[in-house]
Enzyme design. Structure first.
Site, short mmCIF file in Angstrom:
data_model
loop_
_atom_site.label_atom_id
_atom_site.label_comp_id
_atom_site.label_asym_id
_atom_site.label_seq_id
_atom_site.Cartn_x
_atom_site.Cartn_y
_atom_site.Cartn_z
N ARG A 1 47.33 27.76 64.27
CA ARG A 1 46.61 27.38 65.48
C ARG A 1 45.12 27.21 65.19
O ARG A 1 44.54 27.99 64.45
CB ARG A 1 46.83 28.45 66.56
N ARG B 1 49.53 34.24 61.29
CA ARG B 1 50.43 33.61 62.26
C ARG B 1 50.69 32.14 61.90
O ARG B 1 49.79 31.41 61.54
CB ARG B 1 49.85 33.66 63.67
N ARG C 1 37.54 35.67 71.01
CA ARG C 1 38.63 35.85 71.97
C ARG C 1 38.83 37.34 72.29
O ARG C 1 39.12 37.70 73.43
CB ARG C 1 39.93 35.24 71.43
N LYS D 1 52.42 39.06 72.74
CA LYS D 1 52.90 38.69 74.07
C LYS D 1 53.92 37.56 73.99
O LYS D 1 54.98 37.62 74.58
CB LYS D 1 51.74 38.23 74.97
P1 AP5 Z 1 52.01 36.34 69.25
O1 AP5 Z 1 53.31 36.70 69.86
O2 AP5 Z 1 51.73 34.91 68.95
O3 AP5 Z 1 50.80 37.01 70.07
P2 AP5 Z 1 50.16 36.64 71.48
O4 AP5 Z 1 49.85 37.93 72.15
O5 AP5 Z 1 51.01 35.65 72.19
O6 AP5 Z 1 48.81 35.99 70.95
P3 AP5 Z 1 48.01 34.71 71.45
O7 AP5 Z 1 47.03 34.37 70.39
O8 AP5 Z 1 48.97 33.62 71.87
O9 AP5 Z 1 47.29 35.27 72.68
P4 AP5 Z 1 46.11 34.70 73.42
O10 AP5 Z 1 46.20 35.44 74.67
O11 AP5 Z 1 44.82 34.78 72.75
O12 AP5 Z 1 46.42 33.11 73.42
P5 AP5 Z 1 46.97 32.12 74.54
O13 AP5 Z 1 47.78 31.09 73.90
O14 AP5 Z 1 47.52 32.88 75.67
O15 AP5 Z 1 51.88 37.20 67.89
C1 AP5 Z 1 50.74 37.07 67.04
C2 AP5 Z 1 51.16 37.19 65.57
O16 AP5 Z 1 51.65 38.51 65.32
C3 AP5 Z 1 52.31 36.24 65.16
O17 AP5 Z 1 52.12 35.83 63.84
C4 AP5 Z 1 53.56 37.13 65.29
O18 AP5 Z 1 54.59 36.68 64.42
C5 AP5 Z 1 53.01 38.50 64.86
N1 AP5 Z 1 53.68 39.62 65.51
C6 AP5 Z 1 54.17 39.72 66.78
N2 AP5 Z 1 54.67 40.95 67.03
C7 AP5 Z 1 54.47 41.65 65.88
C8 AP5 Z 1 54.78 43.01 65.51
N3 AP5 Z 1 55.34 43.88 66.36
N4 AP5 Z 1 54.40 43.40 64.26
C9 AP5 Z 1 53.80 42.54 63.39
N5 AP5 Z 1 53.51 41.24 63.69
C10 AP5 Z 1 53.83 40.82 64.92
O19 AP5 Z 1 45.60 31.46 75.03
C11 AP5 Z 1 44.86 30.61 74.19
C12 AP5 Z 1 43.64 30.10 74.94
O20 AP5 Z 1 44.05 29.37 76.10
C13 AP5 Z 1 42.70 31.19 75.48
O21 AP5 Z 1 41.77 31.62 74.51
C14 AP5 Z 1 42.04 30.45 76.65
O22 AP5 Z 1 41.04 29.57 76.20
C15 AP5 Z 1 43.19 29.60 77.20
N6 AP5 Z 1 43.94 30.29 78.28
C16 AP5 Z 1 45.25 30.66 78.25
N7 AP5 Z 1 45.61 31.26 79.39
C17 AP5 Z 1 44.51 31.28 80.17
C18 AP5 Z 1 44.24 31.78 81.48
N8 AP5 Z 1 45.17 32.40 82.22
N9 AP5 Z 1 42.97 31.63 81.97
C19 AP5 Z 1 42.02 31.01 81.25
N10 AP5 Z 1 42.21 30.52 80.01
C20 AP5 Z 1 43.43 30.66 79.48
MG MG Z 2 50.76 33.65 72.75
#
Ligand code: AP5
Ligand code: MG
Length: 210
Positions: free
Chosen positions: A156, A123, A167, A9
């Site tokens: 991270r 990552r 998660r 994402k």
């Molecule tokens: P990346 O682009 O980093 O993936 P992502 O979907 O952004 O993953 P996240 O871990 O950021 O998602 P998340 O939803 O768990 O975390 P968030 O920060 O939102 O890609 C991942 C890896 O794959 C990278 O190494 C990249 O290079 C690689 N990659 C990408 N595309 C690729 C491809 N096509 N092929 C191969 N490799 C690829 O949330 C973190 C925490 O914050 C949550 O757990 C929660 O506690 C809190 N939080 C955030 N938002 C909320 C909310 N709205 N409500 C409540 N709690 C929340």
């Molecule tokens: Mg992310």
């Protein structure tokens, strides 16, 4: 942007935001920035993030609504990681429609669970500018160093295998129901997130054109 943890994402949201010159708003990034600055919000959120749980809506929703009300969002914005459960989606819809606005698309980046854990362990991200890399799939030009700003890349805290599994469970229980929610509204567009990063981008851009 909807999708499991690690689906890509953030990677794709960055590219869309750059192309359309609109902000990329990631609630996870906002929490991590607060954590780094040692704010009260950051301290509160950390407890949940470290466990792999969602941060409570009381801390998340207002923060997000304040952010999208800012001037730089007038032309549009990419939401990444919000909404993350049905109540958040409902509040967002209500708030947007009060301003004669609405969600245009829900891009669902689909990646099966079995791909996620290995992806996450590789990552690396930039603690300064937020750029995202992968040690095998999306390497920086110089190992361990951000291409964009030259800062040393870090891993991270919540990317440990145990936390990733938690998660994922939280995603299936609380976030995946949004697929149905946006499908019913006719806004869902699913892309195959297991493909090469550039292919995923192409698919998303072809959707955003229509
Ligand atoms: P990346 O682009 O980093 O993936 P992502 O979907 O952004 O993953 P996240 O871990 O950021 O998602 P998340 O939803 O768990 O975390 P968030 O920060 O939102 O890609 C991942 C890896 O794959 C990278 O190494 C990249 O290079 C690689 N990659 C990408 N595309 C690729 C491809 N096509 N092929 C191969 N490799 C690829 O949330 C973190 C925490 O914050 C949550 O757990 C929660 O506690 C809190 N939080 C955030 N938002 C909320 C909310 N709205 N409500 C409540 N709690 C929340
Ligand atoms: Mg992310």
């Amino acid at each position: 942007m909807l999708g499991a943890p690690g689906a890509g994402k953030g990677t794709q949201a960055d590219i869309i935001a750059a192309k359309y010159e609109i902000p990329h708003i990631s609630t996870g990034d906002i929490f991590r920035a607060n954590l780094k600055e040692g704010t009260e919000l950051g301290k509160k959120a950390q407890v949940y993030m470290d466990r792999g749980d969602l941060v409570p809506d009381e801390l998340t929703v207002e923060m997000l609504l304040d952010r999208v009300a800012k001037d730089d969002c007038k032309k549009g914005y990419v939401l990444d990681g919000f909404p993350r459960n049905i109540p958040q989606a409902e509040v967002l819809d209500k708030e947007l429609s009060a301003h004669h606005d609405a969600v245009d698309y829900c891009i669902n980046v689909d990646v099966p669970d079995e791909n996620i854990v290995t992806r996450m362990s590789g990552r690396r991200s930039c603690p300064k500018c937020g750029a995202i890399y992968h040690i095998v799939h999306i390497k920086p030009d110089k190992e361990g160093i951000c291409d964009k700003c030259g800062t040393a890349l870090t891993q991270r805290e919540d990317d440990r295998e145990e936390t990733v599994r938690k998660r994922l469970a939280v995603y299936h229980e609380q976030t995946a129901p949004l697929i149905d929610y946006y499908e019913k509204k006719g806004l869902l567009r699913t892309v195959d997130g297991t493909r090469d990063m550039k292919k995923v981008t192409e698919q998303i851009f072809s959707i955003l054109k229509d």
